[in-house]
Design a protein around this motif. Structure first.
Motif, PDB file in Angstrom:
ATOM      1  N   ALA A   9       9.491  50.793  -5.627  1.00  0.00           N
ATOM      2  CA  ALA A   9       9.043  52.015  -5.267  1.00  0.00           C
ATOM      3  C   ALA A   9       9.105  52.459  -3.794  1.00  0.00           C
ATOM      4  O   ALA A   9       9.211  51.452  -2.890  1.00  0.00           O
ATOM      5  N   ILE A  13       4.323  54.521  -1.557  1.00  0.00           N
ATOM      6  CA  ILE A  13       3.881  54.471  -2.637  1.00  0.00           C
ATOM      7  C   ILE A  13       3.079  53.148  -2.576  1.00  0.00           C
ATOM      8  O   ILE A  13       1.962  52.711  -3.140  1.00  0.00           O
ATOM      9  N   ILE A  61       3.761  61.415  -1.786  1.00  0.00           N
ATOM     10  CA  ILE A  61       4.292  60.817  -3.143  1.00  0.00           C
ATOM     11  C   ILE A  61       4.139  62.278  -4.035  1.00  0.00           C
ATOM     12  O   ILE A  61       3.345  62.984  -4.378  1.00  0.00           O
ATOM     13  N   HIS A  62       5.267  62.517  -4.809  1.00  0.00           N
ATOM     14  CA  HIS A  62       5.617  63.745  -5.593  1.00  0.00           C
ATOM     15  C   HIS A  62       6.339  63.389  -7.121  1.00  0.00           C
ATOM     16  O   HIS A  62       7.151  64.204  -7.325  1.00  0.00           O
ATOM     17  N   GLU A  63       5.595  62.459  -7.848  1.00  0.00           N
ATOM     18  CA  GLU A  63       6.132  62.170  -8.868  1.00  0.00           C
ATOM     19  C   GLU A  63       5.996  63.089 -10.031  1.00  0.00           C
ATOM     20  O   GLU A  63       6.489  63.468 -10.687  1.00  0.00           O
ATOM     21  N   ILE A  64       4.740  63.660  -9.763  1.00  0.00           N
ATOM     22  CA  ILE A  64       4.306  64.850 -10.824  1.00  0.00           C
ATOM     23  C   ILE A  64       4.364  66.179  -9.738  1.00  0.00           C
ATOM     24  O   ILE A  64       3.532  66.269  -8.760  1.00  0.00           O
ATOM     25  N   GLN A  65       5.004  67.002 -10.320  1.00  0.00           N
ATOM     26  CA  GLN A  65       5.073  68.560  -9.374  1.00  0.00           C
ATOM     27  C   GLN A  65       4.765  69.490 -10.356  1.00  0.00           C
ATOM     28  O   GLN A  65       5.302  69.799 -11.434  1.00  0.00           O
ATOM     29  N   THR A 118      -3.180  56.490 -12.772  1.00  0.00           N
ATOM     30  CA  THR A 118      -2.032  55.798 -12.462  1.00  0.00           C
ATOM     31  C   THR A 118      -1.601  54.755 -13.616  1.00  0.00           C
ATOM     32  O   THR A 118      -0.507  54.239 -13.507  1.00  0.00           O
ATOM     33  N   ARG A 123       3.856  56.037 -15.548  1.00  0.00           N
ATOM     34  CA  ARG A 123       3.595  55.789 -14.102  1.00  0.00           C
ATOM     35  C   ARG A 123       3.733  54.507 -13.619  1.00  0.00           C
ATOM     36  O   ARG A 123       4.111  53.607 -14.397  1.00  0.00           O
ATOM     37  N   ILE A 124       4.031  54.197 -12.378  1.00  0.00           N
ATOM     38  CA  ILE A 124       4.323  52.958 -11.831  1.00  0.00           C
ATOM     39  C   ILE A 124       3.302  51.884 -12.185  1.00  0.00           C
ATOM     40  O   ILE A 124       3.674  50.676 -12.754  1.00  0.00           O
TER      41      ILE A 124
END
Length: 132
Positions: A9, A13, A61-65, A118, A123-124
């Motif tokens: 990552a 993150i 952190i912009h995994e969900i926009q 998370t 998700r990671i």
């Protein structure tokens, strides 16, 4: 369980995750000691700094926009930063009940509830605990 997804990552993150986990562990310690003691104050300041960095790092952190690069978690991060300032203000003004309520709410909302999200599939942290 594997740390490989976290190791791959982005640095922001990794920092976010390590400090959030550290804040969880520090929370246990803070709850276990006498409130108002010098140790409580030192641990409390460390916790506040960790939580502030966790909240600030979330803006990278912009995994969900959902709205541009942002998601509802970014609103929680802004609220967390504001709550930290208010909670410290309560402590410094010796408003113990308000301080306790604010910090307990932060532990529940910003650590436990946000942390639980998370672990959702995709998700990671889900990948970490499920083995990838």
């Amino acid at each position: 369980m594997t740390l490989a997804p976290l190791a791959k990552a982005f640095l922001v993150i990794q920092i976010h995750t390590v400090l959030a986990l550290g804040a969880v562990l520090l929370t246990v310690g803070i709850f276990a000691i006498r409130k108002g003691s010098p140790l409580h104050r030192v641990m409390g300041w460390a916790w506040v700094i960790m939580m502030a960095i966790v909240a600030l790092s979330s803006f990278g952190i912009h995994e969900i926009q959902m709205v541009g690069p942002f998601s509802p978690i970014h609103l929680l991060s802004a609220f967390t930063l504001w709550s930290l300032v208010v909670g410290v203000g309560h402590a410094r003004s010796h408003r113990v009940k308000q301080h306790k309520r604010r910090m307990t709410a932060l532990v529940f909302g910003a650590l436990i509830v946000a942390g639980a999200f998370t672990f959702l599939p995709g998700r990671i942290m889900f990948q970490v605990v499920s083995g990838g």
